[in-house]
Design a protein around this motif. Structure first.
Motif, mmCIF file in Angstrom:
data_model
loop_
_atom_site.group_PDB
_atom_site.id
_atom_site.type_symbol
_atom_site.label_atom_id
_atom_site.label_comp_id
_atom_site.label_asym_id
_atom_site.label_seq_id
_atom_site.Cartn_x
_atom_site.Cartn_y
_atom_site.Cartn_z
ATOM 1 N N GLY A 13 25.945 -9.729 -8.516
ATOM 2 C CA GLY A 13 25.426 -7.976 -8.838
ATOM 3 C C GLY A 13 24.975 -7.425 -8.022
ATOM 4 N N TYR A 14 24.465 -5.727 -8.203
ATOM 5 C CA TYR A 14 24.112 -5.049 -6.848
ATOM 6 C C TYR A 14 22.565 -5.340 -6.761
ATOM 7 C CZ TYR A 14 28.373 -2.535 -8.175
ATOM 8 O OH TYR A 14 29.766 -2.629 -8.559
ATOM 9 N N ASN A 15 22.031 -5.442 -8.169
ATOM 10 C CA ASN A 15 19.955 -5.388 -7.869
ATOM 11 C C ASN A 15 19.978 -6.547 -7.080
ATOM 12 O OD1 ASN A 15 20.049 -2.838 -8.963
ATOM 13 N ND2 ASN A 15 19.797 -3.467 -11.006
ATOM 14 N N PHE A 16 21.047 -7.747 -7.062
ATOM 15 C CA PHE A 16 20.471 -9.254 -6.167
ATOM 16 C C PHE A 16 21.353 -9.923 -5.552
ATOM 17 C CE2 PHE A 16 20.170 -8.559 -11.017
ATOM 18 C CZ PHE A 16 18.417 -8.449 -11.164
ATOM 19 N N SER A 17 22.570 -8.996 -5.334
ATOM 20 C CA SER A 17 23.599 -9.498 -4.433
ATOM 21 C C SER A 17 24.681 -8.861 -3.757
ATOM 22 C CB SER A 17 24.545 -11.002 -5.399
ATOM 23 O OG SER A 17 25.073 -11.896 -4.667
ATOM 24 N N ASP A 18 25.835 -9.083 -4.391
ATOM 25 C CA ASP A 18 27.130 -7.790 -3.533
ATOM 26 C C ASP A 18 26.325 -7.977 -2.222
ATOM 27 O OD1 ASP A 18 28.915 -8.095 -6.186
ATOM 28 O OD2 ASP A 18 27.234 -7.762 -6.536
ATOM 29 N N LEU A 19 26.489 -8.682 -1.497
ATOM 30 C CA LEU A 19 26.099 -9.059 0.299
ATOM 31 C C LEU A 19 26.976 -8.173 1.159
ATOM 32 C CD1 LEU A 19 23.346 -11.328 0.138
ATOM 33 C CD2 LEU A 19 22.798 -9.281 0.087
ATOM 34 N N GLY A 20 26.657 -7.112 1.880
ATOM 35 C CA GLY A 20 28.346 -6.868 2.509
ATOM 36 C C GLY A 20 29.465 -6.127 2.126
ATOM 37 N N SER A 21 28.863 -5.215 0.372
ATOM 38 C CA SER A 21 29.556 -5.174 0.208
ATOM 39 C C SER A 21 29.153 -3.499 0.475
ATOM 40 C CB SER A 21 29.424 -4.837 -1.384
ATOM 41 O OG SER A 21 27.829 -3.897 -1.565
ATOM 42 N N GLY A 22 30.593 -1.782 0.007
ATOM 43 C CA GLY A 22 29.840 -0.720 0.563
ATOM 44 C C GLY A 22 28.608 0.003 -0.373
ATOM 45 N N TYR A 23 28.434 -0.530 -0.844
ATOM 46 C CA TYR A 23 27.097 -0.106 -2.060
ATOM 47 C C TYR A 23 26.159 -0.729 -1.537
ATOM 48 C CZ TYR A 23 23.021 -0.105 -5.068
ATOM 49 O OH TYR A 23 21.319 -0.181 -5.140
ATOM 50 N N TRP A 24 26.369 -2.674 -0.728
ATOM 51 C CA TRP A 24 25.476 -2.479 -0.082
ATOM 52 C C TRP A 24 24.942 -1.878 1.016
ATOM 53 C CZ3 TRP A 24 24.200 -4.728 4.838
ATOM 54 C CH2 TRP A 24 23.448 -5.914 5.290
ATOM 55 N N ILE A 25 25.970 -1.276 2.148
ATOM 56 C CA ILE A 25 26.037 -1.055 3.323
ATOM 57 C C ILE A 25 25.738 -0.241 3.050
ATOM 58 C CG2 ILE A 25 27.410 0.128 5.273
ATOM 59 C CD1 ILE A 25 29.193 -2.497 4.428
ATOM 60 N N SER A 26 25.512 1.037 2.089
ATOM 61 C CA SER A 26 24.985 2.387 1.687
ATOM 62 C C SER A 26 23.767 2.129 1.870
ATOM 63 C CB SER A 26 26.752 3.449 0.991
ATOM 64 O OG SER A 26 27.122 2.878 1.077
ATOM 65 N N ASN A 27 23.348 1.547 0.926
ATOM 66 C CA ASN A 27 22.460 1.460 0.733
ATOM 67 C C ASN A 27 21.182 1.136 1.282
ATOM 68 O OD1 ASN A 27 19.697 1.709 -2.072
ATOM 69 N ND2 ASN A 27 19.839 -0.165 -1.990
ATOM 70 N N GLU A 28 21.588 0.250 3.009
ATOM 71 C CA GLU A 28 20.467 -0.343 3.736
ATOM 72 C C GLU A 28 20.696 1.429 3.756
ATOM 73 O OE1 GLU A 28 18.948 -3.221 4.062
ATOM 74 O OE2 GLU A 28 19.597 -3.178 2.354
ATOM 75 N N VAL A 29 21.440 1.909 4.734
ATOM 76 C CA VAL A 29 21.336 3.590 5.222
ATOM 77 C C VAL A 29 20.275 4.064 4.212
ATOM 78 C CG1 VAL A 29 22.184 5.497 6.403
ATOM 79 C CG2 VAL A 29 23.199 3.044 6.410
#
Length: 311
Positions: A144-160
């Protein structure tokens, strides 16, 4: 005529594919989300029912003519998920004995790969699956996006985006990628950025920033590369974990299938493959970029299972 059907049930769209047993004739149909964790059981059932009705009416076939089904669903993660999804399939009037039910990541692997191997998926979300020669499946990530999915498009975007909001609060340095995001959202002043960002409620809208960040990384932009390198580290780490759990024989040739929008980016793809080779000291690794629709992997699986049942 006899057929097999594959269903690739995702968070934004679902693809239904039907093929005759020779794979000479096939059709695809598209419907909405069938991730019951996102839209609930009843809407998932309704979308699948409507999709199958469309398929049957368009092609003028009956359920008795379908010999086998593969259902691959996003959110099919646990025994409880399997029970819920199996119940939905039964409500559709489908004989569960003719069904192979799995996580949608399995479909992505079988579009291109043969066991044993690994599939790395990085699109909006991410997951890594290992599949051995007995079709045993081991997974890492994708919780899941809130806890996991590391290295995904969402994760990359969210980090920036996190750092962009800090910049708007005068708590972080300016980076060129921030200007690209501001332009993407058609915002003229950074002071308007926090209100715009915090009004977004859809994960997919945040993940749409990933191609911008990947392009900035390819052009040498510093912050984008920091985030991309961290994403690479996470995905290669998950892959290494799966590799160790699968107990591949030393003489096994391993296929690693790369799937999802992030992994279609050549810059990201090459960096990930290089990092995996550094972690896994094995010469017989073949990397394949999945270019076919994942639903085709379900057709391949359905035909295999059908043939096995007749042996």
């Amino acid at each position: 005529m006899k057929y097999v059907v594959s269903v690739d049930g995702g968070g934004t769209k679902t693809v239904l594919a039907i093929s005759d047993l020779s794979k000479k004739s096939s059709e695809m149909f598209y419907i909405g989300c069938t991730n019951y964790k996102s839209i609930g059981v009843e809407e998932t059932y309704n979308n699948l029912r409507d999709g199958f009705n469309q398929l049957m009416l368009t092609l003028n076939i009956k359920v008795e003519e379908i010999e086998y089904y593969t259902f691959g669903f996003a959110g099919c993660d646990s025994r409880k998920d399997y029970e819920i999804l199996a119940d939905i399939i039964l409500r559709l009037g489908i004989d569960i004995k003719k069904v192979y039910l799995c996580n949608d990541g399995v479909l992505a692997y079988f579009t291109e790969g043969k066991e044993p191997g690994i599939v790395i998926i990085s699109g909006t979300g991410s997951i890594v699956l290992g599949i051995d020669s007995m079709e045993n499946i081991v997974r890492a990530g994708g919780w899941g996006y809130n806890f996991s999915d590391l290295g995904s498009g969402y994760w990359i975007s969210n980090e920036v985006v996190k750092r962009l909001l800090l910049y708007c609060d005068d708590c972080y340095d300016h980076y060129e990628v921030f200007d690209k995001i501001k332009s993407f959202y058609n915002i003229s002043d950074y002071k308007d950025m926090p209100l715009h960002i915090t009004s977004i409620t859809n994960y997919y809208e945040i993940a749409e920033l990933a191609p911008i960040i990947l392009k900035c990384g390819e052009d040498g932009e510093k912050l984008s590369n920091i985030v991309i390198n961290k994403a690479i580290s996470y995905l290669s780490g998950l892959t290494y974990s799966i590799y160790n759990k699968m107990n591949f024989n030393e003489d096994n040739k391993i296929t690693i299938v790369l799937s999802g929008g992030v992994l279609k980016n050549e810059f990201f793809q090459k960096k990930l493959c290089s990092e995996i080779k550094n972690r896994i000291e094995k010469e017989d690794i073949t990397f394949i970029v999945q270019n076919k629709e994942p639903v085709i992997g379900g057709i391949n699986l359905a035909l295999r299972r059908l043939n096995e049942s007749k042996m």
